[in-house]
Design an enzyme around this catalytic site. Structure first.
Site, PDB file in Angstrom:
ATOM      1  N   GLY A   1       0.778  -1.243   0.000  1.00 32.67           N
ATOM      2  CA  GLY A   1       0.000   0.000   0.000  1.00 32.67           C
ATOM      3  C   GLY A   1       0.806   1.287   0.000  1.00 32.67           C
TER       4      GLY A   1
ATOM      5  N   ASN B   1       1.666   3.044  -2.583  1.00 30.36           N
ATOM      6  CA  ASN B   1       1.011   3.993  -3.497  1.00 30.36           C
ATOM      7  C   ASN B   1      -0.226   4.603  -2.853  1.00 30.36           C
ATOM      8  OD1 ASN B   1       2.200   4.225  -6.377  1.00 30.36           O
ATOM      9  ND2 ASN B   1       2.431   2.060  -5.874  1.00 30.36           N
TER      10      ASN B   1
ATOM     11  N   MET C   1      -3.991  -7.328  -6.948  1.00 29.56           N
ATOM     12  CA  MET C   1      -3.477  -8.492  -7.665  1.00 29.56           C
ATOM     13  C   MET C   1      -4.526  -9.311  -8.403  1.00 29.56           C
ATOM     14  SD  MET C   1      -0.366  -8.084  -7.309  1.00 29.56           S
ATOM     15  CE  MET C   1       0.371  -9.592  -7.921  1.00 29.56           C
TER      16      MET C   1
ATOM     17  N   ILE D   1      -7.448  -9.766 -11.263  1.00 29.51           N
ATOM     18  CA  ILE D   1      -7.845  -9.142 -12.533  1.00 29.51           C
ATOM     19  C   ILE D   1      -9.313  -8.735 -12.463  1.00 29.51           C
ATOM     20  CG2 ILE D   1      -8.207  -9.591 -15.009  1.00 29.51           C
ATOM     21  CD1 ILE D   1      -5.649 -11.288 -14.895  1.00 29.51           C
TER      22      ILE D   1
ATOM     23  N   ASN E   1      -4.784   2.258 -13.593  1.00 33.64           N
ATOM     24  CA  ASN E   1      -3.865   1.301 -12.964  1.00 33.64           C
ATOM     25  C   ASN E   1      -2.440   1.830 -13.080  1.00 33.64           C
ATOM     26  OD1 ASN E   1      -2.917  -1.258 -11.910  1.00 33.64           O
ATOM     27  ND2 ASN E   1      -2.352  -1.846 -13.998  1.00 33.64           N
TER      28      ASN E   1
ATOM     29  N   HIS F   1       1.455   0.422 -13.422  1.00 30.05           N
ATOM     30  CA  HIS F   1       2.194  -0.801 -13.729  1.00 30.05           C
ATOM     31  C   HIS F   1       3.699  -0.489 -13.728  1.00 30.05           C
ATOM     32  CE1 HIS F   1       2.746  -4.827 -15.278  1.00 30.05           C
ATOM     33  NE2 HIS F   1       3.673  -4.330 -16.072  1.00 30.05           N
TER      34      HIS F   1
HETATM   35  C1  GRF Z   1       3.449  -1.239  -7.437  1.00 28.56           C
HETATM   36  O1  GRF Z   1       4.818  -1.321  -7.694  1.00 28.56           O
HETATM   37  C2  GRF Z   1       2.658  -1.243  -8.730  1.00 28.56           C
HETATM   38  O2  GRF Z   1       3.385  -0.916  -9.838  1.00 28.56           O
HETATM   39  C3  GRF Z   1       2.206  -2.674  -8.866  1.00 28.56           C
HETATM   40  O3  GRF Z   1       2.087  -3.154  -7.561  1.00 28.56           O
HETATM   41  C4  GRF Z   1       2.956  -2.443  -6.677  1.00 28.56           C
HETATM   42  C5  GRF Z   1       2.177  -2.085  -5.455  1.00 28.56           C
HETATM   43  O4  GRF Z   1       2.970  -1.569  -4.452  1.00 28.56           O
HETATM   44  N1  GRF Z   1       1.017  -2.727  -9.666  1.00 28.56           N
HETATM   45  P1  GRF Z   1       2.308  -0.891  -3.170  1.00 28.56           P
HETATM   46  O5  GRF Z   1       1.337  -1.909  -2.589  1.00 28.56           O
HETATM   47  O6  GRF Z   1       1.619   0.361  -3.616  1.00 28.56           O
HETATM   48  O7  GRF Z   1       3.445  -0.604  -2.242  1.00 28.56           O
END
Ligand code: GRF
Length: 187
Positions: free
Chosen positions: A14, A16, A88, A90, A105, A107
């Site tokens: 988490g 982000n 994670m 889809i 999203n 990536h």
């Molecule tokens: C991120 O690196 C993103 O690119 C990928 O999953 C990761 C999630 O990291 N889709 P966090 O849970 O936000 O630390």
């Protein structure tokens, strides 16, 4: 400015989510985090929802109706943007169609290169000179929707997977927020 009520979907750490919550404290940031959805009851990232008194929903993706449950909550909280931040699972075509609003999203690669999982391992194996991250709209194709923005950096030859992830995530925090500002610039 009326800030868009946003839901962030997570599965793990988490970081982000944490960063989006931080940026949404600025009055001129176009979104407000109003809900968190998580498919893992042990996800570390839930702490950020709890600490900031943001309502959250934990779903059991083994249950057939779990997406229906999410849709009901999104409606209840009047969510007009979904940010997938390390979620994670889809998202089904049916969900995308029924939700009918923006889903974005992040990536950890320069799409269309390295769609899917184990990105960092594949980037290193392929001896890429450059990598980065992409924020894109979500459609029914995995990591295949319209790009909103990308950020990149050059890979040092001493980088291992861990370092690559660290550098990519630093860029992700900026990219996600800049992408959100970009999509709501004229609304
Ligand atoms: C991120 O690196 C993103 O690119 C990928 O999953 C990761 C999630 O990291 N889709 P966090 O849970 O936000 O630390």
């Amino acid at each position: 400015m009326v800030r868009k009520r946003t839901c962030v979907f997570i599965s793990g750490y988490g970081s982000n989510l944490k960063n989006l919550i931080k940026n949404s404290r600025y009055q001129n940031f176009p979104i407000k985090i109003s809900l968190v959805v998580c498919d893992n009851k042990n996800a570390k990232g839930l702490i950020h929802a709890k600490k900031n008194s943001i309502p959250y929903l934990i779903v059991d993706t083994r249950k057939r109706n779990f997406e229906h449950k999410i849709l009901k909550k999104l409606k209840k909280y009047k969510i007009s943007l979904i940010c997938l931040a390390g979620y994670m699972k889809i998202i089904s075509k049916k969900f995308i169609k029924n939700y009918g609003k923006k889903i974005i999203n992040i990536h950890p690669s320069l799409l269309p290169k390295f769609k899917g999982l184990n990105t960092f391992k594949r980037v290193l194996k392929n001896e890429e000179k450059k990598t980065g991250c992409t924020v894109h709209f979500v459609n029914e194709k995995l990591d295949g929707g319209l790009k909103i923005l990308q950020k990149s950096f050059f890979i040092d030859k001493n980088y291992n997977e861990e370092k690559l992830k660290e550098e990519t995530q630093k860029l992700e925090y900026r990219a996600f927020s800049e992408a959100i500002i970009k999509i709501f610039r004229y609304s």
